[in-house]
Design a protein around this motif. Structure first.
Motif, mmCIF file in Angstrom:
data_model
loop_
_atom_site.group_PDB
_atom_site.id
_atom_site.type_symbol
_atom_site.label_atom_id
_atom_site.label_comp_id
_atom_site.label_asym_id
_atom_site.label_seq_id
_atom_site.Cartn_x
_atom_site.Cartn_y
_atom_site.Cartn_z
ATOM 1 N N ARG A 172 -4.846 7.211 -5.963
ATOM 2 C CA ARG A 172 -5.685 8.000 -5.053
ATOM 3 C C ARG A 172 -4.824 9.011 -4.291
ATOM 4 N N ARG A 173 -3.626 8.608 -3.940
ATOM 5 C CA ARG A 173 -2.704 9.530 -3.266
ATOM 6 C C ARG A 173 -2.346 10.679 -4.219
ATOM 7 N N MET A 220 2.567 9.615 5.323
ATOM 8 C CA MET A 220 1.227 10.165 5.091
ATOM 9 C C MET A 220 0.260 9.580 6.113
ATOM 10 N N GLY A 222 -2.902 2.019 -4.400
ATOM 11 C CA GLY A 222 -3.440 3.248 -3.822
ATOM 12 C C GLY A 222 -2.690 4.485 -4.285
ATOM 13 N N ALA A 223 -1.678 4.307 -5.133
ATOM 14 C CA ALA A 223 -0.859 5.450 -5.568
ATOM 15 C C ALA A 223 -1.698 6.478 -6.331
ATOM 16 N N TYR A 248 -6.857 3.828 0.426
ATOM 17 C CA TYR A 248 -5.897 3.900 -0.683
ATOM 18 C C TYR A 248 -5.833 2.582 -1.462
ATOM 19 N N CYS A 249 -5.412 1.491 -0.820
ATOM 20 C CA CYS A 249 -5.220 0.241 -1.591
ATOM 21 C C CYS A 249 -6.518 -0.545 -1.742
ATOM 22 N N GLU A 250 -7.587 -0.133 -1.056
ATOM 23 C CA GLU A 250 -8.924 -0.721 -1.162
ATOM 24 C C GLU A 250 -9.018 -2.149 -0.612
ATOM 25 N N CYS A 299 0.850 -1.202 0.000
ATOM 26 C CA CYS A 299 0.000 0.000 0.000
ATOM 27 C C CYS A 299 0.884 1.250 0.000
ATOM 28 N N ILE A 300 0.451 2.246 -0.756
ATOM 29 C CA ILE A 300 1.202 3.508 -0.844
ATOM 30 C C ILE A 300 1.394 4.130 0.545
#
Lengths: 163, 340
Positions: free
Chosen positions: B145-146, A128, B142-143, A147-149, A121-122
């Motif tokens: 969305r970020r 953040m 998720g990049a 974010y990663c759902e 996940c980002i």
């Protein structure tokens, strides 16, 4: 051998003593009290906090309980603890009496608390805030990473960011 | 209503309250209705309604029939590919160029400040100041969305790790509609790696809107994840698990093949056992309906034999081609040149 006879009165009030002013968080799922103390930062100031672990409970079998002196939890704080203990009740105590009582509400989303268990996940790659959408899927709460759902249950979550 | 310019505000500051209100009213009434796509990020297929999906497909059909070489003149697309891509990147860039717009960007994160440890947030904030729209791919889930939090320019997600790839799903739907004449009530078989393949996850979720009958053909260890199946069940979509392609061939309208990725298998012996089970050959097509079409997100390795290419069932090269029109439609919609 010396034996002691117990007085006939209920001893439970001595196990977790009564408070004059403050908040009693009752019906906490057993094992979650310490998480709640961390998430609400109850140990981080001068308030007296009394914790009962694994107390017998008609409703839950076993429960934890927290008494916080001279501090009234706000509904927002109460909802934050709902992700650990969705069945808990909050009693606001004034002059040894229950002045207000309410059940916690599970929030729709929770920010900055859960570390995403998905290593890809980002939110684990950048500095953040995290955010999870909370849903009530039957018995257990489910947490979906904004974010990663990916969807998780409590047991999947390995780390929390306490303030 | 178009945003007020500095000149508008300066001029209006000398007007009376009634005159300002009157001018704003006239401006609002004369403005074209705002499209729900205008300025919007396309990050996850789950965020598009049935009507919105149909809008995109209708515009893609129109653009395939009638090119619009000046539609996005003077607009610039940033093409930010932090990991390799062939079809997605090239079709995004071609889509923008063929609509008259300009393209800038990179195809390798190694040539960007990411190498100097710049955050994605900072990179996208800066790129958003240069471009009107951003098409991106990134290995982290998720990049996209970020990135959308860093800039107010629309982000088109061209893949964020194993998470979402909505433009692929839209081009898959467009292709199904094109070759079958409808999206409604079709029998669709998804075959191969259904556990890790983001393409099949998003396609199954998008098909919920179109009442399909789904067949999942995969070894038990690579079957469709339970969270997707729960979603399907919730929407009363019928699905069945199979282990052999032959079991679904006669009834399928669409055979959607995917590559079984050896690197995903925790058990290499299990991979050796199943890797050649899901190879589609020409002989296997005998019981198929004449209208059945085969799709594949490509690249293929050996799961789809070249001998199938000349048959009328093969439709995967058209599918890759259609990416161009679907991405054109999305670019036109989010930049406000096309309307819902």
């Amino acid at each position: 051998m010396t034996t002691f006879s117990h007085p006939t009165k209920d001893l439970r009030s001595f196990k977790v003593f009564t408070i004059e002013e403050g908040t009693v968080i009752d019906h906490i799922d057993a094992g979650q009290a310490l998480n709640i103390i961390r998430v609400l930062d109850l140990a981080g100031n001068d308030t007296i906090v009394t914790v009962g672990l694994n107390l017998p409970s008609k409703k839950l079998g076993h429960k934890d309980l927290i008494k916080v002196e001279f501090r009234n939890l706000t509904p927002d704080e109460a909802n934050k603890l709902a992700i650990f203990a969705p069945h808990s009740s909050i009693n606001i105590i004034k002059n040894y009496e229950v002045a207000d009582k309410f059940l916690v509400t599970v929030p729709k989303s929770i920010e900055r608390l859960i570390v995403c268990p998905n290593p890809s996940c980002i939110s684990n790659a950048e500095k953040m805030d995290t955010m999870f959408h909370v849903s009530n899927g039957g018995e257990h709460l489910k947490f979906t990473c904004h974010y990663c759902e990916k969807k998780f249950q409590h047991d999947d979550i390995l780390e929390y960011k306490y303030s | 209503m178009s945003p007020l310019s500095k000149e508008d505000i300066d001029r209006m500051s000398s007007l009376s309250r009634e005159d300002i209100l009157e001018e704003l009213k006239t401006k609002m009434l004369s403005a074209p209705p705002q499209s729900p796509f205008f300025g919007r990020d396309i990050i996850s297929i789950k965020e598009l309604s049935r009507e919105e999906i149909i809008t995109v497909l209708n515009h893609a059909t129109a653009l395939k029939q009638t090119p619009q070489p000046e539609l996005l003149k003077n607009k610039v697309m940033a093409s930010c590919f932090f990991e390799p891509s062939t079809r997605t990147r090239l079709s995004f860039e071609t889509a923008m160029t063929r609509l008259g717009g300009g393209v800038m960007g990179f195809a390798d994160a190694g040539v960007t400040s990411t190498k100097k440890k710049e955050t994605l947030y900072d990179s996208m904030k800066i790129i958003g100041q240069y471009a009107d729209v951003i098409a991106m791919r990134h290995p982290a889930e998720g990049a996209a969305r970020r990135a959308a939090e860093a800039t107010d320019k629309p982000i088109l997600n061209g893949g964020d790790g194993a998470n979402q790839h909505p433009t692929q799903t839209l081009l898959d739907l467009f292709t199904i509609q094109e070759c079958q004449g409808t999206l409604e009530g079709l029998n669709i078989a998804l075959i191969g790696d259904l556990k890790y393949g983001r393409t099949v996850h998003s396609l199954a979720q998008a098909l919920i809107h179109f009442n399909p009958t789904l067949s999942f053909v995969a070894p038990e260890s690579l079957q469709m994840p339970s969270y997707i199946c729960e979603d399907l069940k919730k929407h009363n979509i019928s699905y069945t698990f199979y282990e052999r392609i032959e079991e679904v061939m006669a009834q399928a309208d669409i055979i959607y093949m995917t590559r079984i990725q050896g690197e995903r298998f925790p058990d290499k012996m299990e991979y050796e056992r199943v890797k050649d089970v899901y190879v589609l050959t020409k002989d296997m097509l005998a019981p198929a309906k004449p209208t059945m079409r085969i799709m594949h997100p490509l690249p293929r390795v050996n799961e789809l034999k070249e001998e199938i290419d000349p048959t009328p069932h093969a439709y995967y090269f058209e599918q890759a081609h259609n990416g161009l029109y679907v991405r054109q439609a999305l670019l036109g919609l989010v930049l406000g040149a096309l309307h819902a």
